[in-house]
Scaffold this motif. Structure first.
Motif, PDB file in Angstrom:
ATOM      1  N   ASP A  97      -0.486  -4.908   8.361  1.00  0.00           N
ATOM      2  CA  ASP A  97       0.075  -4.039   7.311  1.00  0.00           C
ATOM      3  C   ASP A  97       1.213  -3.141   7.829  1.00  0.00           C
ATOM      4  OD1 ASP A  97      -1.881  -5.115   5.653  1.00  0.00           O
ATOM      5  OD2 ASP A  97      -3.209  -3.376   5.793  1.00  0.00           O
TER       6      ASP A  97
ATOM      7  N   ASP B  63     -13.070   6.118   1.678  1.00  0.00           N
ATOM      8  CA  ASP B  63     -12.505   5.030   2.485  1.00  0.00           C
ATOM      9  C   ASP B  63     -10.981   5.094   2.525  1.00  0.00           C
ATOM     10  OD1 ASP B  63     -14.999   3.900   2.968  1.00  0.00           O
ATOM     11  OD2 ASP B  63     -14.471   1.919   2.174  1.00  0.00           O
ATOM     12  N   THR B  64     -10.392   5.633   1.464  1.00  0.00           N
ATOM     13  CA  THR B  64      -8.938   5.521   1.295  1.00  0.00           C
ATOM     14  C   THR B  64      -8.217   6.867   1.308  1.00  0.00           C
ATOM     15  OG1 THR B  64      -9.053   5.588  -1.125  1.00  0.00           O
ATOM     16  CG2 THR B  64      -9.267   3.414  -0.079  1.00  0.00           C
TER      17      THR B  64
ATOM     18  N   ARG C  69      -8.060  10.971   3.279  1.00  0.00           N
ATOM     19  CA  ARG C  69      -8.568  11.930   4.270  1.00  0.00           C
ATOM     20  C   ARG C  69      -8.870  13.224   3.532  1.00  0.00           C
ATOM     21  NH1 ARG C  69      -4.937   9.308   8.016  1.00  0.00           N
ATOM     22  NH2 ARG C  69      -6.269   8.296   9.561  1.00  0.00           N
TER      23      ARG C  69
ATOM     24  N   VAL D  28       1.109   5.143   0.627  1.00  0.00           N
ATOM     25  CA  VAL D  28       0.412   6.261   1.275  1.00  0.00           C
ATOM     26  C   VAL D  28       1.152   7.553   0.968  1.00  0.00           C
ATOM     27  CG1 VAL D  28      -0.170   7.307   3.512  1.00  0.00           C
ATOM     28  CG2 VAL D  28      -0.667   4.886   3.094  1.00  0.00           C
TER      29      VAL D  28
ATOM     30  N   ARG E  15     -14.413   5.628  11.688  1.00  0.00           N
ATOM     31  CA  ARG E  15     -13.371   5.109  12.579  1.00  0.00           C
ATOM     32  C   ARG E  15     -13.490   5.704  13.974  1.00  0.00           C
ATOM     33  NH1 ARG E  15      -9.834   6.755   8.099  1.00  0.00           N
ATOM     34  NH2 ARG E  15      -9.329   4.949   6.793  1.00  0.00           N
TER      35      ARG E  15
ATOM     36  N   TYR F  69       3.530   0.370   2.893  1.00  0.00           N
ATOM     37  CA  TYR F  69       3.093  -0.614   3.888  1.00  0.00           C
ATOM     38  C   TYR F  69       3.004  -1.973   3.203  1.00  0.00           C
ATOM     39  CZ  TYR F  69       1.908   3.369   6.810  1.00  0.00           C
ATOM     40  OH  TYR F  69       1.984   4.519   7.563  1.00  0.00           O
TER      41      TYR F  69
ATOM     42  N   ASP G 184      -4.268  13.101   3.159  1.00  0.00           N
ATOM     43  CA  ASP G 184      -3.455  11.927   2.827  1.00  0.00           C
ATOM     44  C   ASP G 184      -4.327  10.920   2.097  1.00  0.00           C
ATOM     45  OD1 ASP G 184      -4.923  10.488   4.800  1.00  0.00           O
ATOM     46  OD2 ASP G 184      -3.477  10.998   6.345  1.00  0.00           O
ATOM     47  N   PHE G 185      -3.710   9.911   1.525  1.00  0.00           N
ATOM     48  CA  PHE G 185      -4.476   8.867   0.829  1.00  0.00           C
ATOM     49  C   PHE G 185      -3.594   7.649   0.600  1.00  0.00           C
ATOM     50  CE2 PHE G 185      -2.458   9.483  -3.311  1.00  0.00           C
ATOM     51  CZ  PHE G 185      -2.026  10.791  -3.237  1.00  0.00           C
TER      52      PHE G 185
ATOM     53  N   GLU H   4       0.871  -1.165   0.000  1.00  0.00           N
ATOM     54  CA  GLU H   4       0.000   0.000   0.000  1.00  0.00           C
ATOM     55  C   GLU H   4       0.908   1.215   0.000  1.00  0.00           C
ATOM     56  OE1 GLU H   4      -2.674  -0.313   3.359  1.00  0.00           O
ATOM     57  OE2 GLU H   4      -3.862  -1.839   2.306  1.00  0.00           O
TER      58      GLU H   4
ATOM     59  N   GLY I 224      -3.642  10.762  11.372  1.00  0.00           N
ATOM     60  CA  GLY I 224      -3.748   9.317  11.515  1.00  0.00           C
ATOM     61  C   GLY I 224      -2.522   8.674  12.130  1.00  0.00           C
ATOM     62  N   SER I 225      -2.065   7.584  11.502  1.00  0.00           N
ATOM     63  CA  SER I 225      -0.985   6.793  12.105  1.00  0.00           C
ATOM     64  C   SER I 225       0.326   7.570  12.176  1.00  0.00           C
ATOM     65  CB  SER I 225      -0.794   5.478  11.345  1.00  0.00           C
ATOM     66  OG  SER I 225      -0.235   5.706  10.079  1.00  0.00           O
ATOM     67  N   MET I 226       0.549   8.494  11.233  1.00  0.00           N
ATOM     68  CA  MET I 226       1.807   9.261  11.283  1.00  0.00           C
ATOM     69  C   MET I 226       1.795  10.222  12.473  1.00  0.00           C
ATOM     70  SD  MET I 226       3.537  11.877   8.576  1.00  0.00           S
ATOM     71  CE  MET I 226       5.094  12.652   9.045  1.00  0.00           C
TER      72      MET I 226
END
Ligand code: C5P
Length: 239
Positions: free
Chosen positions: A129, A197-198, A200, A92, A216, A121, A175-176, A90, A99-101
């Motif tokens: 992932d 879904d994929t 922001r 990004v 989420r 990822y 992001d995406f 994946e 998010g995760s960052m």
């Protein structure tokens, strides 16, 4: 026909073979999952939005020199796409920390990054992932150095095109995530989907979230956010 058995069933889509070995049919579902399948739900109408938005973006990207798997929209939820061998990664792209960052590096969500960041990822549900470097990808044989170079260039181009177009309808592309596959001839094509879904998407004036983070994070108004994003993307497409 919908009685046909899916060749592949993912969390949000089913993929079917067609009479043409080089073409698959994708059917988008309303099922939503988050946190590697730990949170489940339904977002009514999501399949329609994700199908139609992805197809509009893929067609726009083709005009900007990004080759994609898109062949033909069949219906509200179904599309024909090129059959590909998917890269198990994946990709990004991030413009703002979120998010995760933001979690991993303890950054405030919305912090502007000095330049767009590309992350990779490894697609492995059983591992959640994990983030990997290009060296991991090459050393494990997940993709070649040339694949990685191309995928990174294509991802940054997608970011330029979509960021510019979304800005015109007051949306910040935060992001995406993208996925890529290879044709039998070895050409890399952009595949999967580009949807709420994929990505922001933040409203440029209010910073309101118009994407799957509403699901989420239990923010409510999930269906309305998807519908509002679809409305704005249609506005761009009709320009
Ligand atoms: O969760 P994280 O901040 O890493 O997500 C970055 C971007 O990638 C977000 O836009 C998110 O929607 C997308 N993503 C995705 N599928 C995943 C992980 C992230 O579409 N499995």
């Amino acid at each position: 026909n919908s009685a046909q058995e899916a060749m592949y069933e993912g969390k949000a889509k089913r993929v079917y073979r067609t009479e043409d070995a080089g073409v698959y049919r994708v059917a988008y579902k309303d099922d939503a999952t988050a946190f590697n399948g730990q949170k489940r739900g339904t977002i009514v109408g999501k399949g329609v939005v994700n199908n139609q938005m992805s197809n509009l973006f893929f067609q726009l990207l083709e005009t900007k020199g990004v080759h994609t798997h898109f062949v033909k929209e069949l219906s509200e939820r179904e599309t024909l796409v090129r059959a590909l061998t998917m890269l198990p990664i994946e990709v990004v792209v991030r413009n703002l920390a979120a998010g995760s960052m933001a979690s991993r590096l303890d950054l405030e969500e919305g912090m502007k990054l000095a330049h767009p960041i590309v992350e990779f990822y490894y697609k492995r549900d059983d591992l959640g992932d994990p983030l990997v470097t290009t060296d991991h990808i090459e050393a494990l044989g997940l993709a070649t150095p040339s694949d990685i170079t191309q995928v990174k260039q294509m991802a940054l181009r997608v970011n330029e095109v979509l960021s510019d177009v979304l800005r015109t309808v007051d949306v910040i592309l935060v992001d995406f995530k993208l996925e890529f596959g290879k044709t039998d001839e070895g050409e890399i094509l952009l595949a999967d989907e580009i949807s709420p879904d994929t990505c922001r998407y933040w409203d440029a004036n209010t910073n309101e979230k118009l994407d799957k983070d509403r699901f989420r994070r239990d923010l409510g108004g999930v269906e309305n956010a998807y519908a509002e994003m679809m409305r704005r993307v249609r506005e761009v497409a009709s320009l």
